[in-house]
Enzyme design. Structure first.
Site, PDB file in Angstrom:
ATOM      1  N   ARG A  59       0.947  -1.269   0.209  1.00 12.77           N
ATOM      2  CA  ARG A  59       0.143  -0.099   0.251  1.00 12.77           C
ATOM      3  C   ARG A  59       0.656   0.996  -0.345  1.00 12.77           C
ATOM      4  NH1 ARG A  59      -3.037  -2.744   4.091  1.00 12.77           N
ATOM      5  NH2 ARG A  59      -2.321  -1.871   5.293  1.00 12.77           N
ATOM      6  N   GLU A  93       6.874 -19.485   1.503  1.00  9.64           N
ATOM      7  CA  GLU A  93       6.227 -19.713   2.363  1.00  9.64           C
ATOM      8  C   GLU A  93       6.568 -21.465   2.153  1.00  9.64           C
ATOM      9  OE1 GLU A  93       3.484 -19.849   4.977  1.00  9.64           O
ATOM     10  OE2 GLU A  93       4.014 -21.657   4.451  1.00  9.64           O
ATOM     11  N   SER A 125      -1.994 -16.885   4.392  1.00  9.78           N
ATOM     12  CA  SER A 125      -2.722 -16.071   4.642  1.00  9.78           C
ATOM     13  C   SER A 125      -4.517 -16.210   5.535  1.00  9.78           C
ATOM     14  CB  SER A 125      -3.325 -14.638   3.909  1.00  9.78           C
ATOM     15  OG  SER A 125      -2.734 -13.624   4.176  1.00  9.78           O
ATOM     16  N   CYS A 133      -6.249 -19.864  13.630  1.00 12.84           N
ATOM     17  CA  CYS A 133      -7.704 -19.496  15.012  1.00 12.84           C
ATOM     18  C   CYS A 133      -8.799 -20.583  14.751  1.00 12.84           C
ATOM     19  CB  CYS A 133      -7.607 -18.676  15.500  1.00 12.84           C
ATOM     20  SG  CYS A 133      -6.584 -17.685  15.273  1.00 12.84           S
ATOM     21  N   VAL A 153      12.570 -21.950   3.425  1.00 13.23           N
ATOM     22  CA  VAL A 153      13.538 -21.356   3.527  1.00 13.23           C
ATOM     23  C   VAL A 153      14.831 -22.483   5.126  1.00 13.23           C
ATOM     24  CG1 VAL A 153      14.578 -18.927   4.709  1.00 13.23           C
ATOM     25  CG2 VAL A 153      12.488 -19.223   3.044  1.00 13.23           C
ATOM     26  N   ASN A 177      -0.544  -9.738  14.301  1.00 11.35           N
ATOM     27  CA  ASN A 177      -1.396  -8.704  13.221  1.00 11.35           C
ATOM     28  C   ASN A 177      -0.530  -7.767  13.372  1.00 11.35           C
ATOM     29  OD1 ASN A 177      -3.412 -10.485  10.939  1.00 11.35           O
ATOM     30  ND2 ASN A 177      -4.223 -10.996  12.954  1.00 11.35           N
ATOM     31  N   TYR A 203     -25.206   0.215  30.112  1.00 14.41           N
ATOM     32  CA  TYR A 203     -25.849  -1.152  30.946  1.00 14.41           C
ATOM     33  C   TYR A 203     -27.275  -1.435  30.385  1.00 14.41           C
ATOM     34  CZ  TYR A 203     -29.619  -2.396  34.323  1.00 14.41           C
ATOM     35  OH  TYR A 203     -30.752  -3.004  34.868  1.00 14.41           O
TER      36      TYR A 203
HETATM   37  C1  FAD Z   1      -5.416 -24.344  16.942  1.00 15.19           C
HETATM   38  C2  FAD Z   1      -5.287 -22.439  16.429  1.00 15.19           C
HETATM   39  C3  FAD Z   1      -6.364 -21.407  17.608  1.00 15.19           C
HETATM   40  C4  FAD Z   1      -5.795 -21.043  17.674  1.00 15.19           C
HETATM   41  N1  FAD Z   1      -6.817 -19.921  18.110  1.00 15.19           N
HETATM   42  C5  FAD Z   1      -6.607 -18.610  18.758  1.00 15.19           C
HETATM   43  C6  FAD Z   1      -7.165 -17.333  19.027  1.00 15.19           C
HETATM   44  O1  FAD Z   1      -8.206 -17.359  19.082  1.00 15.19           O
HETATM   45  N2  FAD Z   1      -6.863 -16.184  18.851  1.00 15.19           N
HETATM   46  C7  FAD Z   1      -5.568 -16.071  18.868  1.00 15.19           C
HETATM   47  O2  FAD Z   1      -5.368 -14.163  19.220  1.00 15.19           O
HETATM   48  N3  FAD Z   1      -5.208 -16.295  18.473  1.00 15.19           N
HETATM   49  C8  FAD Z   1      -5.191 -18.188  17.693  1.00 15.19           C
HETATM   50  N4  FAD Z   1      -4.317 -18.518  17.821  1.00 15.19           N
HETATM   51  C9  FAD Z   1      -2.656 -18.157  17.390  1.00 15.19           C
HETATM   52  C10 FAD Z   1      -2.569 -17.716  16.141  1.00 15.19           C
HETATM   53  O3  FAD Z   1      -3.314 -18.803  14.812  1.00 15.19           O
HETATM   54  C11 FAD Z   1      -1.131 -17.370  15.522  1.00 15.19           C
HETATM   55  O4  FAD Z   1      -0.652 -16.635  16.589  1.00 15.19           O
HETATM   56  C12 FAD Z   1      -0.997 -16.850  14.427  1.00 15.19           C
HETATM   57  O5  FAD Z   1      -0.981 -17.592  13.101  1.00 15.19           O
HETATM   58  C13 FAD Z   1       0.819 -16.850  13.983  1.00 15.19           C
HETATM   59  O6  FAD Z   1       0.841 -15.671  13.244  1.00 15.19           O
HETATM   60  P1  FAD Z   1       2.606 -15.422  12.329  1.00 15.19           P
HETATM   61  O7  FAD Z   1       1.793 -15.001  11.283  1.00 15.19           O
HETATM   62  O8  FAD Z   1       2.611 -15.642  13.178  1.00 15.19           O
HETATM   63  O9  FAD Z   1       2.465 -16.997  12.448  1.00 15.19           O
HETATM   64  P2  FAD Z   1       1.724 -18.672  11.767  1.00 15.19           P
HETATM   65  O10 FAD Z   1       0.854 -18.503  11.352  1.00 15.19           O
HETATM   66  O11 FAD Z   1       2.502 -19.600  12.233  1.00 15.19           O
HETATM   67  O12 FAD Z   1       2.937 -18.035   9.943  1.00 15.19           O
HETATM   68  C14 FAD Z   1       3.918 -18.777   9.626  1.00 15.19           C
HETATM   69  C15 FAD Z   1       4.092 -19.135   8.259  1.00 15.19           C
HETATM   70  O13 FAD Z   1       5.338 -19.573   8.277  1.00 15.19           O
HETATM   71  C16 FAD Z   1       5.613 -20.358   7.676  1.00 15.19           C
HETATM   72  N5  FAD Z   1       7.064 -21.337   7.715  1.00 15.19           N
HETATM   73  C17 FAD Z   1       7.108 -21.510   8.881  1.00 15.19           C
HETATM   74  N6  FAD Z   1       8.740 -21.440   8.346  1.00 15.19           N
HETATM   75  C18 FAD Z   1       9.283 -21.271   7.319  1.00 15.19           C
HETATM   76  C19 FAD Z   1      10.520 -21.847   6.298  1.00 15.19           C
HETATM   77  N7  FAD Z   1      11.449 -21.924   7.086  1.00 15.19           N
HETATM   78  N8  FAD Z   1      10.553 -21.131   5.113  1.00 15.19           N
HETATM   79  C20 FAD Z   1       9.424 -20.780   4.457  1.00 15.19           C
HETATM   80  N9  FAD Z   1       7.983 -20.666   5.389  1.00 15.19           N
HETATM   81  C21 FAD Z   1       8.068 -20.890   6.526  1.00 15.19           C
HETATM   82  C22 FAD Z   1       4.617 -21.283   7.946  1.00 15.19           C
HETATM   83  O14 FAD Z   1       4.189 -22.564   6.663  1.00 15.19           O
HETATM   84  C23 FAD Z   1       3.858 -19.929   8.465  1.00 15.19           C
HETATM   85  O15 FAD Z   1       2.316 -20.114   7.349  1.00 15.19           O
HETATM   86  C24 FAD Z   1      -4.674 -20.092  17.172  1.00 15.19           C
HETATM   87  C25 FAD Z   1      -3.636 -21.047  16.745  1.00 15.19           C
HETATM   88  C26 FAD Z   1      -3.888 -22.215  16.550  1.00 15.19           C
HETATM   89  C27 FAD Z   1      -3.131 -23.685  15.708  1.00 15.19           C
END
Ligand code: FAD
Length: 451
Positions: A24, A35, A41, A45, A83, A308, A429
């Site tokens: 943007r 990835e 994306s 959760c 990676v 986020n 309330y």
């Molecule tokens: C079942 C579940 C329920 C959840 N519920 C909630 C909730 O209700 N509320 C809340 O706030 N949070 C919740 N979370 C947590 C939330 O999903 C994570 O905090 C969030 O997804 C983190 O985002 P991120 O981008 O940091 O990491 P991730 O979502 O883990 O994304 C990281 C990405 O990097 C990729 N990756 C990793 N290593 C490499 C590499 N070496 N090379 C290339 N790609 C790589 C992975 O494939 C992944 O797609 C939940 C998580 C789970 C598993």
């Protein structure tokens, strides 16, 4: 031209929030995202709700797919690219194209690491059996759903009673499985104080889950790559599938020789702009540590809310703006069938280890006026500094309408409010929504007597 190529590792919440922000701000910037999976994306959760079939298809959990990022936003997303190494001296990363099985080096001018976390998996023979699942990625959710559809398991054992274990328990109950939870400590949810965890433990048992507390996973009985029994410190439990809900750790092994500084649990150390100690290397999301605004200590909190926000801040700064992520107070909610559980701030054990003198009070109230139909029970526990009355933490358990009240307490914590400040808040309330005194204010009124 320097600062031209932005390379992002990880294509979920943090990585794609940053990529979208940079796009943007800088419409012509070259952005490449690596990835390792097929997806970008998506809402991890939402996985428990996809498994329970409340959400009908895994596609509904995907916010934007790789094609949309490529075609609409001109972000070069390379899925199925893992990676393996970061060379911060030559400013390049080693990438494995998983489909072609080819490795190559990719140069960067600026690098954002957003590799998230991974579920803890016990180092026990059988942990990689065909019916054992961690829950982190969309792929893991799809694998669990497919297993239930195809193999029709009757019994499931969840190892660990954290919030992911509980959300998975709900999903599996809805799918008609008999669910057992093996939990090392006395109460589930160690993000709550034990007295509040006990309420959740009771709720779980009321729902028909067998809770084996103070039992430790010791071994699996495995036949033909299938776990048939979970052996704990006290017994052996027959099962058709196993789910690991033992917490998560940051995905940072691949940078261990890069010079990028790691902190709590090997999460990446970042400043408030989400910069690492290495120039032009940034990090965001579940692979980073977080400054706790109440304890002023660094902690590891893996939550989508923070992923986020930190992704947006990193993207903003990478694009040349000045954005700050101040830190967090550890606010989280989860649902277990009709029960809602919420927490924010510090626990009793945190305050003891910090040497902070504190007082606590717990109240029971109702989610609506007592005479209004469908009023539900709500329990609120508050922790405050003994002399100043400053709020230090809050925990809420109840039924519909209980959990989101934690946001008032999270706001109070973020701004260092006292119990008197909370009592003075002009909260809304009407009988269908709360009693005249909202339960969080009733708890503050009780606790202020001990200050
Ligand atoms: C079942 C579940 C329920 C959840 N519920 C909630 C909730 O209700 N509320 C809340 O706030 N949070 C919740 N979370 C947590 C939330 O999903 C994570 O905090 C969030 O997804 C983190 O985002 P991120 O981008 O940091 O990491 P991730 O979502 O883990 O994304 C990281 C990405 O990097 C990729 N990756 C990793 N290593 C490499 C590499 N070496 N090379 C290339 N790609 C790589 C992975 O494939 C992944 O797609 C939940 C998580 C789970 C598993």
């Amino acid at each position: 031209m320097t600062n031209n190529i932005l390379v992002i590792i990880g294509g979920d919440a943090a990585g794609m929030s940053a990529a979208s922000k940079v796009r943007r701000e800088q419409p012509n910037r070259k952005i490449i995202v690596f990835e390792k999976s097929n997806y970008t994306s998506y809402s991890a959760c939402g996985i428990p709700y996809f498994i329970s079939e409340k959400v009908k298809s895994a596609d509904e959990l995907i916010v934007r797919d790789p094609e949309t990022f490529r075609n609409k936003y001109n972000i070069d997303v390379k899925t199925m690219h893992l990676v393996k190494e970061v060379d911060t001296v030559s400013k390049r990363i080693k990438v494995l194209n998983k489909e072609k099985k080819e490795e190559f080096w990719q140069e960067y001018d600026q690098l954002l690491i957003a590799t998230g976390g991974k579920a803890y998996c016990p180092d026990i023979e059988g942990h990689d059996a065909d019916n054992a699942f961690g829950v982190t990625t969309l792929k893991s959710g799809i694998n669990i759903e497919r297993f239930i559809e195809e193999k029709k398991p009757k019994n499931a054992v969840i190892i660990g009673g954290g919030y992911i274990g509980l959300e998975m328990a709900e999903a599996l109950l809805i799918r008609g499985l008999n669910v057992s939870i093996v939990n090392r400590s006395e109460q589930v949810m160690n993000t709550l104080d034990p007295d509040m965890g006990a309420i959740v433990s009771d709720a779980i048992c009321n729902l028909g889950v067998k809770l084996y507390a103070e039992e430790e996973l010791k071994a699996f009985k495995v036949t033909d790559k299938i776990i048939t029994e979970v052996i704990t410190s006290k017994q052996s439990i027959k099962t058709d599938m196993v789910i690991f809900g033992m917490g998560s750790a940051p995905n940072t092994e691949f940078i261990k020789n890069s010079g990028i500084e790691l902190g709590v649990k090997n999460a990446i150390k970042v400043n408030a702009q989400m910069q690492t100690n290495i120039k032009d290397v940034w990090a965001a999301g579940d692979c980073t540590e977080t400054l706790h605004l109440t304890s002023h200590k660094h902690v590891y909190i893996a939550l989508g809310t923070l992923a986020n926000k930190t992704g947006l801040v990193a993207g903003s700064n990478i694009a040349g703006n000045k954005a700050i992520f101040p830190g967090a107070v550890g606010t989280a909610v989860c649902k277990l069938c009709s029960y809602e559980v919420a927490r924010t701030g510090l626990l009793e054990k945190d305050l003891k280890s910090l040497g902070i003198e504190f007082v606590t009070a717990t109240i029971k109230s109702k989610t609506r006026a007592h005479y209004y139909p469908d009023s539900k029970d709500i329990t609120v526990k508050l922790l405050a500094e003994k002399n100043s009355g400053r709020l230090l933490g809050g925990q809420i358990i109840g039924e519909e309408g209980a959990a989101k009240r934690i946001d008032v307490l999270a706001t109070a914590l973020t701004h260092n409010l006292t119990l008197q400040n909370i009592i003075d808040l002009d909260l809304s309330y009407a009988p269908p929504f709360s009693p005249v005194w909202d339960p969080v204010q009733t708890a503050a009124r009780k606790l202020i007597n001990y200050i």
